[in-house]
Design an enzyme around this catalytic site. Structure first.
Site, PDB file in Angstrom:
ATOM      1  N   SER A  41      -4.271  -3.237   6.518  1.00  0.00           N
ATOM      2  CA  SER A  41      -5.203  -2.500   5.670  1.00  0.00           C
ATOM      3  C   SER A  41      -5.529  -1.147   6.302  1.00  0.00           C
ATOM      4  O   SER A  41      -4.634  -0.380   6.605  1.00  0.00           O
ATOM      5  CB  SER A  41      -6.451  -3.356   5.418  1.00  0.00           C
ATOM      6  N   ASP A 154      -3.621  -6.118  -0.178  1.00  0.00           N
ATOM      7  CA  ASP A 154      -4.155  -6.022   1.180  1.00  0.00           C
ATOM      8  C   ASP A 154      -3.660  -7.154   2.091  1.00  0.00           C
ATOM      9  O   ASP A 154      -3.808  -8.335   1.781  1.00  0.00           O
ATOM     10  CB  ASP A 154      -5.678  -6.059   1.095  1.00  0.00           C
TER      11      ASP A 154
END
Length: 288
Positions: A41, A154
């Site tokens: 991320s 993510d």
């Protein structure tokens, strides 16, 4: 015999991820340069910028960010996420990221999640911008990103602090930077005054608006999305690192920083630097 091969795993954490810049700076000042970098991320973004030799530019930009700047990157759309992400991606790609993994100055890899089956995907070749865009696609907030015929989101959903990826790239010693140690103190955003003109003011109010009931302000839409993901990732991170421990754990104290407080970069950088300096004696001992 040379020193052990050093890897660093930069974890997920939205705006708290600016602390990674402080971590890398503290290591540089101590004469320590990781041989390889892995990220999830926001950790993927900072790690990619570092491996692209753009850390100076990124630090300068982060330190100058205002709330108005942050809202300016919100290209709202409901096609898989509240934010399409194209405006932000185009900006950071031009200024902070190399085009391809082969252009980096050291090995780098990042984690994403296959939206169709939940598999952990390791991205370590091809287009760097696509890889980072996939890794930062927080569900509900950013739209999924298509890479290689798969829709990816993510990487924090499956591996918030990618120690295992560092090991797979042959790191002997791994530094893990966990931004989720303060999930118990996740802050609910207070209603804010928005001085921005026009659509930015309307978008800001919509995203951060708090409802009310007899118990006081209710969580806003972004509070619910980001805090829910952070709680989940914190649990996953503890479970993963219990079975795949790092050699050195750096855990910046960021409990009072909201997950969308991207304008508080200096505060996050300072927290990252301080947490790293605290662990330097252990790290030096392991590298001898």
């Amino acid at each position: 015999m040379g020193r052990p091969r050093l890897g660093i795993a930069l974890g997920s954490g939205s705006a708290r991820g600016w602390a990674h810049i402080g971590v890398l700076r503290a290591l540089q000042h101590a004469g320590i340069e990781p041989d390889l970098v892995c990220g999830t991320s926001v950790g993927a973004f900072v790690g990619a910028a570092y491996a692209s030799k753009k850390l100076d530019d990124l630090e300068e930009w982060v330190a100058s960010l205002t709330r108005r700047d942050v809202l300016g990157f919100f290209d709202v759309g409901l096609g898989g996420g509240l934010i399409k992400g194209e405006r932000l991606l185009n900006f950071v790609a031009e200024r902070f990221l190399a085009a391809d993994f082969t252009d980096l100055d050291r090995p780098f890899a990042c984690v994403a999640t296959d939206l169709a089956n939940g598999r952990e995907i390791w991205l370590k070749e091809g287009g760097l911008i696509d890889a980072v865009r996939a890794s930062i696609a927080v569900p509900g907030l950013f739209a999924p990103h298509a890479v290689g015929g798969r829709f990816l989101v993510d990487g924090g959903l499956v591996n918030p602090v990618p120690v295992s990826l560092c090991r797979a790239l042959d790191a002997d010693v791994v530094i893990a930077v966990d931004l989720g140690m303060d999930t118990i103190n996740l802050r609910l955003r207070q209603p804010a005054e928005h001085s921005e003109p026009g659509w930015r003011r309307r978008v800001g109010r919509w995203l951060t608006r708090n409802g009310k009931n007899g118990d006081g302000p209710r969580p806003s839409l972004t509070d619910v999305l980001t805090n829910s993901v952070a709680i989940m990732q914190g649990r996953i991170s503890r479970s993963r690192m219990a079975g795949e421990p790092a050699d050195v754990l750096v855990a910046p104290r960021l409990g009072q920083m909201g997950l969308l407080d991207y304008q508080r970069g200096v505060e996050a950088l300072t927290a990252g630097r301080k947490a790293t300096e605290h662990m330097l004696p252990l790290l030096h001992a392991m590298l001898e």
